[in-house]
Scaffold this motif. Structure first.
Motif, PDB file in Angstrom:
ATOM      1  N   LEU A 182       0.835  -1.200   0.000  1.00  0.00           N
ATOM      2  CA  LEU A 182       0.000   0.000   0.000  1.00  0.00           C
ATOM      3  C   LEU A 182       0.874   1.255   0.000  1.00  0.00           C
ATOM      4  CD1 LEU A 182      -2.831   1.226   0.083  1.00  0.00           C
ATOM      5  CD2 LEU A 182      -2.710   1.095   2.568  1.00  0.00           C
ATOM      6  N   LEU A 183       1.901   1.276   0.836  1.00  0.00           N
ATOM      7  CA  LEU A 183       2.801   2.433   0.868  1.00  0.00           C
ATOM      8  C   LEU A 183       3.565   2.584  -0.441  1.00  0.00           C
ATOM      9  CD1 LEU A 183       4.128   2.161   4.526  1.00  0.00           C
ATOM     10  CD2 LEU A 183       2.548   3.880   3.598  1.00  0.00           C
ATOM     11  N   HIS A 184       3.800   1.468  -1.125  1.00  0.00           N
ATOM     12  CA  HIS A 184       4.480   1.511  -2.431  1.00  0.00           C
ATOM     13  C   HIS A 184       3.592   2.156  -3.500  1.00  0.00           C
ATOM     14  CE1 HIS A 184       6.965   0.242  -5.799  1.00  0.00           C
ATOM     15  NE2 HIS A 184       5.884  -0.281  -6.338  1.00  0.00           N
ATOM     16  N   VAL A 185       2.296   1.824  -3.522  1.00  0.00           N
ATOM     17  CA  VAL A 185       1.401   2.373  -4.556  1.00  0.00           C
ATOM     18  C   VAL A 185       0.864   3.757  -4.208  1.00  0.00           C
ATOM     19  CG1 VAL A 185       0.714   0.097  -5.396  1.00  0.00           C
ATOM     20  CG2 VAL A 185      -0.728   1.268  -3.740  1.00  0.00           C
ATOM     21  N   LEU A 186       0.904   4.110  -2.948  1.00  0.00           N
ATOM     22  CA  LEU A 186       0.322   5.378  -2.497  1.00  0.00           C
ATOM     23  C   LEU A 186       0.813   6.596  -3.292  1.00  0.00           C
ATOM     24  CD1 LEU A 186      -1.742   6.366  -0.450  1.00  0.00           C
ATOM     25  CD2 LEU A 186       0.096   6.576   1.212  1.00  0.00           C
ATOM     26  N   PRO A 187       2.107   6.742  -3.556  1.00  0.00           N
ATOM     27  CA  PRO A 187       2.562   7.928  -4.295  1.00  0.00           C
ATOM     28  C   PRO A 187       2.042   8.001  -5.741  1.00  0.00           C
ATOM     29  CG  PRO A 187       4.407   6.879  -3.188  1.00  0.00           C
ATOM     30  CD  PRO A 187       3.235   5.950  -3.065  1.00  0.00           C
ATOM     31  N   SER A 188       1.656   6.868  -6.303  1.00  0.00           N
ATOM     32  CA  SER A 188       1.196   6.873  -7.697  1.00  0.00           C
ATOM     33  C   SER A 188      -0.308   7.075  -7.833  1.00  0.00           C
ATOM     34  CB  SER A 188       1.604   5.576  -8.390  1.00  0.00           C
ATOM     35  OG  SER A 188       0.946   4.485  -7.792  1.00  0.00           O
ATOM     36  N   LEU A 189      -1.041   7.128  -6.731  1.00  0.00           N
ATOM     37  CA  LEU A 189      -2.493   7.299  -6.806  1.00  0.00           C
ATOM     38  C   LEU A 189      -2.861   8.701  -7.277  1.00  0.00           C
ATOM     39  CD1 LEU A 189      -3.676   5.631  -3.483  1.00  0.00           C
ATOM     40  CD2 LEU A 189      -3.811   4.683  -5.792  1.00  0.00           C
ATOM     41  N   GLU A 190      -3.839   8.764  -8.137  1.00  0.00           N
ATOM     42  CA  GLU A 190      -4.437  10.034  -8.541  1.00  0.00           C
ATOM     43  C   GLU A 190      -5.571  10.260  -7.542  1.00  0.00           C
ATOM     44  OE1 GLU A 190      -3.114  11.925 -10.642  1.00  0.00           O
ATOM     45  OE2 GLU A 190      -1.671  10.452 -11.374  1.00  0.00           O
TER      46      GLU A 190
END
Length: 158
Positions: free
Chosen positions: A77-85
């Motif tokens: 989750l922390l890995h994908v968090l920066p890529s979320l729109e």
């Protein structure tokens, strides 16, 4: 999940559905949008990611949603968090009945275990079984049936 929010229940059992994380990465590949030099097309699925994140954005109209609990994976989750729109995620979450996502995401929330678990629920446990994805620019409609978005364009647009 976020307290006080209701979700519709499917009438048919489906192995899985389209998760909101998936929707957050999809874009319309309609050639009428005319900016092909800015597209990065993933070969096997004709999905595109644009440099301008609002271009080709798809609006969700969900008619059947199912909840499927999954194991909380904080590192992923922390890995994908920066890529979320974030704005698009809030809009998609609202389309399935989740209206309590905060307007903005701040650094403090990234360390809040309760928030991360609730976000995990929205991204990974909410499955869209039936509905439509509608391109905000071209109006092209892509059906979601049995949990799978059909991103194929009509032959006259290919």
């Amino acid at each position: 999940h976020f307290p006080g929010e209701a979700f519709s229940q499917p009438t048919v059992a489906v192995a899985f559905g389209m998760r909101l994380l998936t929707l957050n990465t999809l874009r319309c590949a309609d050639p009428r949008l005319g900016r092909h030099s800015e597209l990065v097309v993933v070969p096997c699925v004709r999905r595109c990611a644009r440099k301008d994140v609002d271009e080709g954005r798809l609006r969700l109209v969900a008619t059947k949603v199912q909840m499927r609990e999954s194991a909380f994976d904080k590192p992923f989750l922390l890995h994908v968090l920066p890529s979320l729109e974030w704005a698009a995620l809030r809009e998609a979450a609202s389309a399935v009945g989740v209206t309590s996502l905060p307007e903005t995401l701040d650094d403090e929330m990234r360390t809040d275990e309760g928030f991360l678990r609730a976000l995990h629920h929205v991204l990974f446990d909410v499955h869209v079984i039936e509905g439509e994805l509608i391109c905000k620019e071209s109006g092209q409609v892509f059906k979601v049936e049995d949990g799978r978005p059909n991103m194929m364009l009509p032959e006259d647009l290919v």
